[in-house]
Design a protein around this motif. Structure first.
Motif, PDB file in Angstrom:
ATOM      1  N   MET A 225       1.035  -1.372  -0.344  1.00  0.00           N
ATOM      2  CA  MET A 225       0.487  -0.174   0.378  1.00  0.00           C
ATOM      3  C   MET A 225       1.085   1.778  -0.105  1.00  0.00           C
ATOM      4  N   ARG A 226       0.208   1.957  -0.919  1.00  0.00           N
ATOM      5  CA  ARG A 226       1.199   3.489  -0.604  1.00  0.00           C
ATOM      6  C   ARG A 226       0.277   4.685  -0.172  1.00  0.00           C
ATOM      7  N   ALA A 227       1.492   5.588   1.184  1.00  0.00           N
ATOM      8  CA  ALA A 227       0.807   6.973   1.151  1.00  0.00           C
ATOM      9  C   ALA A 227       1.339   8.196   1.294  1.00  0.00           C
ATOM     10  N   LEU A 228       0.791   8.849   1.032  1.00  0.00           N
ATOM     11  CA  LEU A 228       1.682  10.540   1.005  1.00  0.00           C
ATOM     12  C   LEU A 228       1.003  11.512   1.969  1.00  0.00           C
ATOM     13  N   VAL A 229       2.048  11.900   3.094  1.00  0.00           N
ATOM     14  CA  VAL A 229       2.451  12.412   3.938  1.00  0.00           C
ATOM     15  C   VAL A 229       2.667  13.910   3.854  1.00  0.00           C
ATOM     16  N   ILE A 230       1.122  15.149   3.963  1.00  0.00           N
ATOM     17  CA  ILE A 230       1.238  15.577   3.264  1.00  0.00           C
ATOM     18  C   ILE A 230       1.163  16.899   4.277  1.00  0.00           C
ATOM     19  N   ASP A 231       2.444  17.829   5.021  1.00  0.00           N
ATOM     20  CA  ASP A 231       2.651  18.716   6.158  1.00  0.00           C
ATOM     21  C   ASP A 231       3.242  19.045   5.588  1.00  0.00           C
ATOM     22  N   ASP A 232       3.278  20.696   6.541  1.00  0.00           N
ATOM     23  CA  ASP A 232       4.081  21.865   6.579  1.00  0.00           C
ATOM     24  C   ASP A 232       5.568  21.927   6.999  1.00  0.00           C
ATOM     25  N   SER A 233       5.722  20.902   8.069  1.00  0.00           N
ATOM     26  CA  SER A 233       5.626  20.349   9.178  1.00  0.00           C
ATOM     27  C   SER A 233       7.301  18.687   8.411  1.00  0.00           C
ATOM     28  N   ARG A 234       7.968  19.102   8.704  1.00  0.00           N
ATOM     29  CA  ARG A 234       9.079  18.143   8.266  1.00  0.00           C
ATOM     30  C   ARG A 234       9.447  17.003   9.699  1.00  0.00           C
ATOM     31  N   ALA A 235       9.038  17.494  10.589  1.00  0.00           N
ATOM     32  CA  ALA A 235       9.151  16.585  11.953  1.00  0.00           C
ATOM     33  C   ALA A 235       8.249  15.429  11.943  1.00  0.00           C
ATOM     34  N   MET A 236       6.767  16.383  11.895  1.00  0.00           N
ATOM     35  CA  MET A 236       5.757  15.675  11.442  1.00  0.00           C
ATOM     36  C   MET A 236       5.359  14.706  10.146  1.00  0.00           C
ATOM     37  N   ARG A 237       6.507  15.820   8.550  1.00  0.00           N
ATOM     38  CA  ARG A 237       6.062  13.841   8.238  1.00  0.00           C
ATOM     39  C   ARG A 237       7.767  12.783   8.501  1.00  0.00           C
ATOM     40  N   ARG A 238       7.994  13.226   9.374  1.00  0.00           N
ATOM     41  CA  ARG A 238       8.709  12.415   9.406  1.00  0.00           C
ATOM     42  C   ARG A 238       7.853  10.829  10.553  1.00  0.00           C
ATOM     43  N   ILE A 239       7.405  11.349  12.283  1.00  0.00           N
ATOM     44  CA  ILE A 239       6.629  10.589  12.839  1.00  0.00           C
ATOM     45  C   ILE A 239       5.264  10.329  11.737  1.00  0.00           C
ATOM     46  N   VAL A 240       4.757  11.180  10.937  1.00  0.00           N
ATOM     47  CA  VAL A 240       3.552   9.897  10.560  1.00  0.00           C
ATOM     48  C   VAL A 240       3.786   9.231   9.309  1.00  0.00           C
ATOM     49  N   GLY A 241       5.264   9.298   8.853  1.00  0.00           N
ATOM     50  CA  GLY A 241       5.290   8.622   7.466  1.00  0.00           C
ATOM     51  C   GLY A 241       5.820   7.079   8.462  1.00  0.00           C
ATOM     52  N   GLY A 242       7.105   7.709   9.384  1.00  0.00           N
ATOM     53  CA  GLY A 242       8.220   6.814  10.440  1.00  0.00           C
ATOM     54  C   GLY A 242       6.161   5.408  10.722  1.00  0.00           C
ATOM     55  N   ILE A 243       5.305   5.855  10.633  1.00  0.00           N
ATOM     56  CA  ILE A 243       4.022   4.958  11.701  1.00  0.00           C
ATOM     57  C   ILE A 243       4.083   3.853  10.294  1.00  0.00           C
TER      58      ILE A 243
END
Length: 127
Positions: A1-19
């Motif tokens: 499955m594929r996901a696109l994480v869209i957020d202007d916060s690099r830290a939040m992209r890293r957190i959500v992307g990591g999960i």
């Protein structure tokens, strides 16, 4: 499955992307709605997009509306992941075409529960 994480916060992209990556998703990232549309236009069409509301260039609500206006992207499940917690904002996002809404801050378990409700928890993962 594929996901696109869209957020202007690099830290939040890293957190959500990591999960999501830990759950088995192939993850791409974008820093705002316009960049996310470029990712979609480049051929990365995800099963799930997590969308922050407050971003420069193109905000999350504008992104949701743009995705819903394009028949090629109708299959993308959109989940708002934002600090916007007023009932009216939630209603606006859902009316624009978001499938689910997760308020920051959140836990990994809360994200997994939303994925389970959407039928997007990869097989073998607990909810």
């Amino acid at each position: 499955m594929r996901a696109l994480v869209i957020d202007d916060s690099r830290a939040m992209r890293r957190i959500v992307g990591g999960i999501l990556g830990g759950l088995g998703y192939e993850v791409a990232q974008a820093g705002d709605g316009r960049e996310a549309l470029d990712v979609l236009g480049g051929g990365f069409v995800p099963d799930l997009a997590t969308v922050d509301w407050n971003m420069p260039v193109m905000d999350g609500l504008q992104f949701v509306s743009a995705v819903r206006a394009n028949p090629a992207w109708r299959s993308v499940t959109l989940m708002m992941v934002t600090t916007e917690s007023e009932h009216g904002q939630i209603v606006r996002a859902l009316a624009a075409g978001a499938h689910e809404y997760l308020i920051k801050p959140f836990t990994a378990d809360a994200l997994e529960t939303k994925l389970s409700l959407l039928g997007l928890l990869p097989a073998g993962e607990p909810a």
